[in-house]
Design a protein around this motif. Structure first.
Motif, mmCIF file in Angstrom:
data_model
loop_
_atom_site.group_PDB
_atom_site.id
_atom_site.type_symbol
_atom_site.label_atom_id
_atom_site.label_comp_id
_atom_site.label_asym_id
_atom_site.label_seq_id
_atom_site.Cartn_x
_atom_site.Cartn_y
_atom_site.Cartn_z
ATOM 1 N N ALA A 58 4.947 3.141 8.327
ATOM 2 C CA ALA A 58 4.643 3.752 7.036
ATOM 3 C C ALA A 58 4.352 2.706 5.973
ATOM 4 N N ARG A 59 5.063 1.596 5.990
ATOM 5 C CA ARG A 59 4.909 0.595 4.928
ATOM 6 C C ARG A 59 3.517 -0.035 4.932
ATOM 7 N N ASP A 60 2.785 0.066 6.058
ATOM 8 C CA ASP A 60 1.441 -0.518 6.156
ATOM 9 C C ASP A 60 0.343 0.495 5.869
ATOM 10 N N LYS A 61 0.718 1.661 5.356
ATOM 11 C CA LYS A 61 -0.255 2.707 5.053
ATOM 12 C C LYS A 61 -0.099 3.145 3.602
ATOM 13 N N PRO A 62 -1.197 3.545 2.958
ATOM 14 C CA PRO A 62 -1.046 4.138 1.629
ATOM 15 C C PRO A 62 -0.224 5.413 1.739
ATOM 16 N N ALA A 63 0.569 5.703 0.713
ATOM 17 C CA ALA A 63 1.542 6.789 0.820
ATOM 18 C C ALA A 63 1.508 7.679 -0.411
ATOM 19 N N PHE A 64 2.066 8.864 -0.230
ATOM 20 C CA PHE A 64 2.202 9.843 -1.304
ATOM 21 C C PHE A 64 3.651 10.290 -1.334
ATOM 22 N N PHE A 65 4.182 10.529 -2.536
ATOM 23 C CA PHE A 65 5.599 10.861 -2.701
ATOM 24 C C PHE A 65 5.733 12.250 -3.307
ATOM 25 N N GLU A 250 15.242 3.170 -6.602
ATOM 26 C CA GLU A 250 15.213 2.173 -5.540
ATOM 27 C C GLU A 250 14.240 2.569 -4.436
ATOM 28 N N ALA A 251 14.180 3.857 -4.122
ATOM 29 C CA ALA A 251 13.273 4.308 -3.065
ATOM 30 C C ALA A 251 11.824 4.069 -3.441
ATOM 31 N N VAL A 252 11.464 4.367 -4.683
ATOM 32 C CA VAL A 252 10.067 4.260 -5.100
ATOM 33 C C VAL A 252 9.660 2.810 -5.319
ATOM 34 N N THR A 253 10.488 2.033 -6.009
ATOM 35 C CA THR A 253 10.118 0.635 -6.242
ATOM 36 C C THR A 253 10.150 -0.172 -4.949
ATOM 37 N N GLY A 254 10.924 0.277 -3.966
ATOM 38 C CA GLY A 254 10.944 -0.389 -2.669
ATOM 39 C C GLY A 254 9.799 0.016 -1.757
ATOM 40 N N ARG A 255 8.963 0.932 -2.227
ATOM 41 C CA ARG A 255 7.812 1.401 -1.441
ATOM 42 C C ARG A 255 6.564 1.300 -2.314
ATOM 43 N N PRO A 256 6.053 0.088 -2.519
ATOM 44 C CA PRO A 256 4.903 -0.092 -3.414
ATOM 45 C C PRO A 256 3.616 0.528 -2.904
ATOM 46 N N ARG A 469 -6.369 3.014 -13.764
ATOM 47 C CA ARG A 469 -6.610 2.014 -14.802
ATOM 48 C C ARG A 469 -5.321 1.682 -15.545
ATOM 49 N N GLN A 470 -4.428 2.648 -15.602
ATOM 50 C CA GLN A 470 -3.141 2.396 -16.239
ATOM 51 C C GLN A 470 -2.375 1.302 -15.506
ATOM 52 N N ALA A 471 -2.486 1.258 -14.174
ATOM 53 C CA ALA A 471 -1.825 0.200 -13.407
ATOM 54 C C ALA A 471 -2.414 -1.160 -13.739
ATOM 55 N N LEU A 472 -3.745 -1.222 -13.908
ATOM 56 C CA LEU A 472 -4.368 -2.482 -14.309
ATOM 57 C C LEU A 472 -3.905 -2.890 -15.697
ATOM 58 N N ARG A 473 -3.838 -1.916 -16.587
ATOM 59 C CA ARG A 473 -3.422 -2.183 -17.959
ATOM 60 C C ARG A 473 -2.019 -2.761 -18.005
ATOM 61 N N ARG A 474 -1.148 -2.266 -17.141
ATOM 62 C CA ARG A 474 0.247 -2.722 -17.129
ATOM 63 C C ARG A 474 0.481 -3.902 -16.198
ATOM 64 N N GLY A 475 -0.536 -4.295 -15.432
ATOM 65 C CA GLY A 475 -0.376 -5.431 -14.534
ATOM 66 C C GLY A 475 0.514 -5.161 -13.351
ATOM 67 N N VAL A 476 0.501 -3.911 -12.829
ATOM 68 C CA VAL A 476 1.382 -3.553 -11.716
ATOM 69 C C VAL A 476 0.595 -3.124 -10.481
ATOM 70 N N ALA A 477 -0.725 -3.413 -10.452
ATOM 71 C CA ALA A 477 -1.567 -2.890 -9.379
ATOM 72 C C ALA A 477 -1.522 -3.720 -8.112
ATOM 73 N N GLY A 478 -1.086 -4.974 -8.174
ATOM 74 C CA GLY A 478 -1.170 -5.842 -7.003
ATOM 75 C C GLY A 478 -2.603 -6.273 -6.759
ATOM 76 N N HIS A 544 -5.525 -10.722 8.840
ATOM 77 C CA HIS A 544 -4.708 -9.679 8.217
ATOM 78 C C HIS A 544 -5.306 -9.332 6.854
ATOM 79 N N ALA A 545 -5.508 -8.070 6.583
ATOM 80 C CA ALA A 545 -5.909 -7.599 5.259
ATOM 81 C C ALA A 545 -4.774 -6.741 4.714
ATOM 82 N N ARG A 546 -4.481 -6.920 3.431
ATOM 83 C CA ARG A 546 -3.349 -6.173 2.866
ATOM 84 C C ARG A 546 -3.563 -5.942 1.380
ATOM 85 N N HIS A 547 -3.160 -4.785 0.951
ATOM 86 C CA HIS A 547 -3.007 -4.473 -0.474
ATOM 87 C C HIS A 547 -1.721 -3.676 -0.605
ATOM 88 N N PRO A 548 -0.850 -4.005 -1.567
ATOM 89 C CA PRO A 548 0.438 -3.303 -1.634
ATOM 90 C C PRO A 548 0.301 -1.795 -1.782
#
Length: 561
Positions: A58-65, A250-256, A469-478, A544-548
């Motif tokens: 799961a950690r290597d796939k984009p996810a929905f919560f 903790e669950a959400v921040t641990g699953r970027p 774009r909000q993630a880019l604005r806040r610098g949290v996009a990886g 290896h290709a990766r994006h958080p």
């Protein structure tokens, strides 16, 4: 076959635990069940991770919560989460979209974030907003407290004849209390209370005591309270003070890899999105995505779609924090609140503002609701008034709306039809996520034992890798990266072992081909990385290709092949 999901009763925590464990045991390659930790009273907060582990973790796939049950009386939201889990497990391998979803993405589902509150509402019949913690720690105050005074499992209303009362019986429907006219005297009038007992009653004044359980877990998330006049009591002593909130933080921040979020509530028949307040503007690209996803929600569920700001009965009242504030404003992922179930629509009332209607509406609407209760619910929704000897007030009548069972939640026979379209909407949103993979890898021998390796990485998803774009604005996009893994016999000659590729666009910005304004020409969904290595022919190297947020992919290439 997996165990079916039934709708004959709202499950207790023990029944919920048994059901989730049976599903995880029946489909171990598709579902992992784990506890995020204990609640305030020690109950497990369950998280289901859904993906096909044969195609990667799961950690290597984009996810929905998806989360439900943050508010104690809103049980139907938990059924929506369970319907989603059951549908994915049961339809995998036969439904193309479900199969593609679990093969390429992951879902994280918390079906009941607040197990304590739900358990107490089920057993006590009274409304509890959220957490069971006593806050502020002021002890029980005198006044009216919600209680099931006659032991029938419901907390209804109490009406008491009083010459100074503001209510009178409707002339055509005496069960309905309506406003007394401003200049009216000489009739039979009533006071109306919620069912309960009065602490320290002196025989005259009936104050309404604040609830002992004063924390709303949705407000216990981190936010900028400096922008507010004061920190409200329902936010708790500090952000994340409650074990349920800490568990989800903790669950959400641990699953970027989480790219989107829906929280399941009741009631209203609504899908809510940012902004929260007047004057707040979403970036244009984010607004376009919200419009597209909201249109799909309306198509599938028939619910209204609006911003939280538009929901407010007073648009000038500011609102701080909450789930939309944390997930979208701070984490930069697309976030929605679904408010399941509209008793008004069930009664045939269509045109109304969801929050303003609760304050005031035509008497004709009240009559239609009572008629609906009589016909469809056989009088269980609006309960006919019946006499009761109250321990403090003496002779009263109990009756009126059973708010928890028929307003905060749909009647049980309606639950499945109410939540099923929502599952299709979640599948749609999860499949909209970005998805990073390796499009091509080539290796060219430029000299004996010297090889140029070129990898083209793509985002095959609809959303960009940064999601908002909000993630880019806040610098949290990886950022996307491509890295080269070499065996001991190979050596990197030029290039960095890990190449930063930045962000890759998706298809969400492709709006129109009539003009050059409606799309971004070129290949903004692709990026390339190159390396030159020294290695014997036949050596295998790994890219290896990766994006958080967008996941990971791995490809092996044999040099000199």
């Amino acid at each position: 076959m997996i165990r079916p999901l039934t709708y004959d009763s709202f499950p207790t925590h023990d029944a919920l635990t048994e059901l989730l464990r049976s599903w995880a045991n029946d489909r171990p390659h598709l579902m992992l069940l784990e506890s995020l930790g204990p609640s305030l009273e020690g109950r497990d907060i369950w998280l289901a991770t859904l993906t096909n582990t044969a195609t990667g973790p799961a950690r290597d796939k984009p996810a929905f919560f998806v989360e439900a049950g943050i508010h104690a009386a809103e049980w139907a939201g938990g059924f929506a989460a369970l319907h989603l889990v059951h549908r994915l497990l049961a339809a995998y391998g036969t439904d193309e979209r479900v199969t593609r979803l679990l093969d390429t993405r992951a879902l994280y589902v918390v079906p009941r974030l607040n197990p304590d509150g739900a358990e107490h509402v089920m057993s006590e019949g009274r409304y509890i907003r959220s957490s069971m913690r006593a806050h502020p720690p002021r002890g029980e105050q005198p006044g009216l407290r919600l209680r099931d005074v006659d032991g029938d499992g419901r907390v209804l209303f109490m009406r008491l004849p009083d010459q100074d009362g503001p209510w009178k019986a409707h002339p055509a429907e005496p069960r309905l209390l309506v406003r007394r006219e401003p200049d009216e005297v000489g009739g039979t009038y009533f006071r109306l209370f919620l069912e309960g007992e009065i602490e320290d009653y002196r025989g005259d004044v009936v104050p309404v005591a604040d609830p002992v359980e004063g924390i709303d877990l949705g407000q216990n998330l981190p936010t900028d309270w400096a922008a507010a006049d004061r920190i409200p009591d329902n936010a708790g002593p500090y952000a994340g003070s409650e074990p349920e909130t800490r568990a989800v933080l903790e669950a959400v921040t641990g699953r970027p890899n989480i790219t989107g979020f829906v929280t399941c509530h009741t009631f209203g028949g609504l899908h809510l999105r940012p902004p929260l307040n007047s004057g707040e503007q979403l970036p244009y690209a984010d607004r376009r995505v919200y419009d597209t996803v909201g249109a799909k929600a309306a198509e599938l569920t028939g619910y209204d779609v609006m911003s939280f700001q538009d929901l407010k009965y007073d648009p000038d009242v500011p609102f701080r924090g909450g789930q939309l504030g944390w997930y979208y404003d701070q984490l930069g992922i697309f976030a929605w609140i679904t408010e399941f179930w509209s008793p008004q629509r069930a009664a045939g009332i269509e045109s109304y503002h969801p929050s303003r209607w609760l304050l005031d509406h035509p008497v004709e609407d009240d009559l239609r609701l009572i008629e609906w209760s009589d016909k469809e619910l056989e009088g269980r929704g609006f309960v006919d008034w019946y006499p009761f000897e109250h321990p403090q007030l003496g002779p009263v009548e109990l009756g009126g709306w059973d708010m928890i069972n028929y307003w905060y939640n749909p009647p049980l026979h309606r639950v499945e039809a109410e939540v099923a379209p929502h599952t299709d909407w979640i599948v749609f949103q999860a499949l909209c996520s970005p998805r990073l993979d390796v499009r091509t890898v080539s290796a060219t021998e430029e000299a004996p034992g010297v090889h140029r390796i070129r990898a083209v990485v793509r985002n095959s998803g609809w959303l960009p890798t940064y999601v908002t774009r909000q993630a880019l604005r806040r610098g949290v996009a990886g950022t996307a990266t491509a890295s080269l893994e070499l065996p001991p016999e190979a050596r990197l000659l030029t290039g960095e072992a890990t190449v930063r590729l930045g962000q890759l666009e998706g298809r969400s910005g492709a709006l129109s081909t009539t003009t050059w304004w409606g799309h971004d020409p070129g290949t903004p969904d692709l990026a390339a990385a190159e390396w030159v290595v020294s290695a014997p022919a036949g050596t295998t190297v790994t890219v290896h290709a990766r994006h958080p947020r967008a996941g990971a992919a791995t490809v092996d290439v044999r040099l000199g092949a």
